[in-house]
Design an enzyme around this catalytic site. Sequence first.
Site, PDB file in Angstrom:
ATOM      1  N   ASP A  47       0.837  -1.208   0.000  1.00 14.49           N
ATOM      2  CA  ASP A  47       0.000   0.000   0.000  1.00 14.49           C
ATOM      3  C   ASP A  47       0.866   1.250   0.000  1.00 14.49           C
ATOM      4  OD1 ASP A  47       0.716   0.252   2.741  1.00 14.49           O
ATOM      5  OD2 ASP A  47      -0.905  -1.136   3.246  1.00 14.49           O
ATOM      6  N   LYS A  69      -4.838   3.370  -0.304  1.00 18.08           N
ATOM      7  CA  LYS A  69      -6.017   4.234  -0.221  1.00 18.08           C
ATOM      8  C   LYS A  69      -6.617   4.543  -1.588  1.00 18.08           C
ATOM      9  CE  LYS A  69      -4.722   6.516   3.988  1.00 18.08           C
ATOM     10  NZ  LYS A  69      -3.931   7.618   4.438  1.00 18.08           N
ATOM     11  N   GLY A 100       4.050  -0.440   5.754  1.00 22.27           N
ATOM     12  CA  GLY A 100       4.924   0.637   6.222  1.00 22.27           C
ATOM     13  C   GLY A 100       5.292   0.484   7.691  1.00 22.27           C
ATOM     14  N   GLY A 101       6.515   0.847   8.024  1.00 21.40           N
ATOM     15  CA  GLY A 101       6.942   0.818   9.426  1.00 21.40           C
ATOM     16  C   GLY A 101       7.009  -0.596   9.951  1.00 21.40           C
ATOM     17  N   ASP A 102       6.418  -0.817  11.102  1.00 15.94           N
ATOM     18  CA  ASP A 102       6.323  -2.156  11.681  1.00 15.94           C
ATOM     19  C   ASP A 102       4.897  -2.663  11.452  1.00 15.94           C
ATOM     20  OD1 ASP A 102       7.686  -4.087  13.896  1.00 15.94           O
ATOM     21  OD2 ASP A 102       5.516  -3.982  14.146  1.00 15.94           O
ATOM     22  N   ILE A 105       2.398  -2.219  14.473  1.00 14.81           N
ATOM     23  CA  ILE A 105       2.164  -0.932  15.135  1.00 14.81           C
ATOM     24  C   ILE A 105       1.280  -0.079  14.232  1.00 14.81           C
ATOM     25  CG2 ILE A 105       3.236   1.187  16.019  1.00 14.81           C
ATOM     26  CD1 ILE A 105       5.437  -0.521  17.094  1.00 14.81           C
ATOM     27  N   THR A 130       9.750   1.377  13.079  1.00 18.29           N
ATOM     28  CA  THR A 130       8.492   2.119  13.139  1.00 18.29           C
ATOM     29  C   THR A 130       8.746   3.628  13.054  1.00 18.29           C
ATOM     30  OG1 THR A 130       6.394   2.249  14.316  1.00 18.29           O
ATOM     31  CG2 THR A 130       8.383   2.236  15.680  1.00 18.29           C
ATOM     32  N   ALA A 131       7.709   4.376  12.668  1.00 14.23           N
ATOM     33  CA  ALA A 131       7.869   5.822  12.429  1.00 14.23           C
ATOM     34  C   ALA A 131       8.431   6.553  13.651  1.00 14.23           C
ATOM     35  CB  ALA A 131       6.529   6.425  12.028  1.00 14.23           C
ATOM     36  N   MET A 185      -0.686   9.494  13.200  1.00 12.01           N
ATOM     37  CA  MET A 185      -1.960   9.906  12.571  1.00 12.01           C
ATOM     38  C   MET A 185      -2.623  11.041  13.354  1.00 12.01           C
ATOM     39  SD  MET A 185      -3.382   6.085  11.676  1.00 12.01           S
ATOM     40  CE  MET A 185      -2.752   5.314  13.173  1.00 12.01           C
TER      41      MET A 185
HETATM   42  N1  SAH Z   1       2.943   0.729  10.844  1.00  5.71           N
HETATM   43  C1  SAH Z   1       3.418   2.095  10.709  1.00  5.71           C
HETATM   44  C2  SAH Z   1       2.382   3.110  11.095  1.00  5.71           C
HETATM   45  C3  SAH Z   1       1.169   3.132  10.223  1.00  5.71           C
HETATM   46  S1  SAH Z   1       0.003   4.355  10.706  1.00  5.71           S
HETATM   47  C4  SAH Z   1       4.701   2.256  11.532  1.00  5.71           C
HETATM   48  O1  SAH Z   1       5.047   1.351  12.305  1.00  5.71           O
HETATM   49  O2  SAH Z   1       5.359   3.291  11.396  1.00  5.71           O
HETATM   50  C5  SAH Z   1       0.447   5.689   9.667  1.00  5.71           C
HETATM   51  C6  SAH Z   1       1.070   6.798  10.451  1.00  5.71           C
HETATM   52  O3  SAH Z   1       2.428   6.479  10.738  1.00  5.71           O
HETATM   53  C7  SAH Z   1       1.157   8.121   9.722  1.00  5.71           C
HETATM   54  O4  SAH Z   1      -0.067   8.820   9.796  1.00  5.71           O
HETATM   55  C8  SAH Z   1       2.250   8.814  10.495  1.00  5.71           C
HETATM   56  O5  SAH Z   1       1.781   9.303  11.725  1.00  5.71           O
HETATM   57  C9  SAH Z   1       3.198   7.668  10.776  1.00  5.71           C
HETATM   58  N2  SAH Z   1       4.265   7.554   9.776  1.00  5.71           N
HETATM   59  C10 SAH Z   1       4.494   6.533   8.938  1.00  5.71           C
HETATM   60  N3  SAH Z   1       5.586   6.771   8.180  1.00  5.71           N
HETATM   61  C11 SAH Z   1       6.067   7.968   8.570  1.00  5.71           C
HETATM   62  C12 SAH Z   1       7.175   8.761   8.178  1.00  5.71           C
HETATM   63  N4  SAH Z   1       8.024   8.368   7.225  1.00  5.71           N
HETATM   64  N5  SAH Z   1       7.362   9.960   8.795  1.00  5.71           N
HETATM   65  C13 SAH Z   1       6.531  10.366   9.758  1.00  5.71           C
HETATM   66  N6  SAH Z   1       5.472   9.665  10.175  1.00  5.71           N
HETATM   67  C14 SAH Z   1       5.237   8.478   9.589  1.00  5.71           C
END
Ligand code: SAH
Length: 265
Positions: A47, A69, A100-102, A105, A130-131, A185
């Site tokens: 995504d 989305k 994205g991220g973890d 989370i 994670t972010a 978010m």
């Molecule tokens: N699983 C993801 C989070 C998903 S929720 C993780 O672990 O990071 C999506 C939110 O993550 C976004 O609205 C923002 O608040 C944050 N986020 C994700 N990538 C980001 C980035 N590169 N920089 C800043 N915030 C980020």
Amino acid sequence: MASKEPNEAYDRTAGRVTLVGAGPGAVDLITLRGQRALAEADVVVYDDLANVALLEFCPAGIDRIYVGKRAGKHGAIQAEISAVLVSEAQRGRHVVRLKGGDPLIFGRGGEEERALAEAGIPFEIVPGVTAATAAGAMTGIPLTHRQHASAVVFVTGHECSGKPGDAVVDWRALARTRATLCIYMGVRRAGVIAAELRAGGLLGGTPVAVIANATLPNQSVQIGDLDSVDTLTAALEGRPALIIVGEVVRLAEIVEQAKTALAET
Ligand code: SAH
């Protein structure tokens, strides 16, 4: 004779899913294990938050299924995503779900693992950066600190529908913990959140950092305080941004000063 389905090349009993944390954005912040899973994928489901450049780690020509989305209404499609993971794995494929991220989370990994478990599909989870930790590293803000913060909270600023049973964040209670708050978010509701935190006892001058697109070339960092949070988040709509609230944010200034001093020598 029925036409030969491409999936007949797969052993239906061997289907499995790997939920892979893509990290915060920069391509080299995926783990080696995540990269290996991509290299062994038969199909990848991804995504918006995962960097599309990561798809280059996949074998050429495999199916790439976009479920972000743009593909539909956010939130309404989670059941469909889970259904795709299940049906692709039931065809005998190794499905990589890149998130994205973890994955666990604020990533709805919980819903996906439940759907897979219920369907009896073997799955594995590969953690990601994670972010919050990425934003800390990019700004030099230590999320914990022996003198300033003994706890860190990852919290969502996006409250769901308000339906009965939905968790509602008690911002005033969080304010009293004096923990570093990493708000995911939270851009759209930043003003309301700041007001609640002040009502919970945090001073208006409590430092706040807002980091958008952390680790990517278009990263931006705004530093201010609870009173100025609306200015910090203005114009960030549509970009992923993390809000950090707490005394530790002051240490970002120290890092900035050190960098400037280095640049001047
Ligand atoms: N699983 C993801 C989070 C998903 S929720 C993780 O672990 O990071 C999506 C939110 O993550 C976004 O609205 C923002 O608040 C944050 N986020 C994700 N990538 C980001 C980035 N590169 N920089 C800043 N915030 C980020």
